[in-house]
Design an enzyme around this catalytic site. Sequence first.
Site, PDB file in Angstrom:
ATOM      1  N   GLU A   1     -30.389 -28.016  -0.324  1.00 19.22           N
ATOM      2  CA  GLU A   1     -29.042 -28.528  -0.682  1.00 19.22           C
ATOM      3  C   GLU A   1     -29.087 -30.053  -0.855  1.00 19.22           C
ATOM      4  O   GLU A   1     -28.193 -30.774  -0.399  1.00 19.22           O
ATOM      5  CB  GLU A   1     -28.008 -28.134   0.387  1.00 19.22           C
ATOM      6  CG  GLU A   1     -27.894 -26.631   0.620  1.00 19.22           C
ATOM      7  CD  GLU A   1     -27.287 -25.855  -0.554  1.00 19.22           C
ATOM      8  OE1 GLU A   1     -26.881 -26.489  -1.554  1.00 19.22           O
ATOM      9  OE2 GLU A   1     -27.244 -24.625  -0.460  1.00 19.22           O
TER      10      GLU A   1
ATOM     11  N   CYS B   1     -22.428 -11.400 -18.482  1.00 18.48           N
ATOM     12  CA  CYS B   1     -23.133 -10.719 -19.576  1.00 18.48           C
ATOM     13  C   CYS B   1     -24.578 -10.346 -19.261  1.00 18.48           C
ATOM     14  O   CYS B   1     -25.222  -9.680 -20.075  1.00 18.48           O
ATOM     15  CB  CYS B   1     -23.102 -11.600 -20.828  1.00 18.48           C
ATOM     16  SG  CYS B   1     -24.158 -13.053 -20.687  1.00 18.48           S
TER      17      CYS B   1
HETATM   18 MG    MG Z   1     -29.625 -22.330  -1.674  1.00 19.70          MG
END
Ligand code: MG
Length: 196
Positions: A86, A145
């Site tokens: 992150e 999709c």
């Molecule tokens: Mg992650």
Amino acid sequence: MNARRGWIEVVCGSMFSGKTEELIRRLNRAKIARQRVEIFKPALDTRYHELDVVSHNANSIRSTPIPIAQEMLLLAGSCDVVGVDEAQFFDESLVDVCVQLANRGSRVIVAGLDMDFLGKPFGPMPALMAVAEYVTKVHAVCVCCGEIASYSFRITASESKILLGETDSYEARCRPCFLDGMREKNTEPTSAAAKH
Ligand code: MG
Ligand code: ADP
């Protein structure tokens, strides 16, 4: 010449693209090779667990949450491998910290979102990609999709750049489906306007 050769690897992509999975895979292999490994994540990211880095398919590895990137310089010591998950939530100083760790001889593996929910480059990621020796862009599957997805589409109305969330807040979308969704959002009446 420095006896230990360091470098930077970046693993980037949208949400659900397998960044954490790939980070954990690389770190586990380093552990098998009996290398000293440390993993960090921003202290604000406590979605699944205080201490573990956890992927969407429930793989996990023990990590140290830190409030600012500089703490890695003290905590990583003389680690062979330093992992960061992150990374987009750290500020720009993460770039210099990663460079310093690599210069000291560590292999630095950084995983993070390359784009925010508006499709704009996210935090320190573009600069990290520039200074890295290796950049891997992984892809999710578009929930609309089934094509390859590079965008994290925010389902909720929040405008905040940081909104920790999961499948209830975001979905992976390809470029055309992301653009369709953004157009729909922009033409929808806001909840305040809809009241009148
Ligand atoms: Mg992650
Ligand atoms: P990231 O760290 O990039 O958000 P993770 O490594 O945590 O991704 O999770 C990847 C896993 O997410 C996949 O292996 C798959 O099981 C799951 N997943 C859920 N939704 C999707 C999606 N739309 N496309 C691809 N994988 C998905």
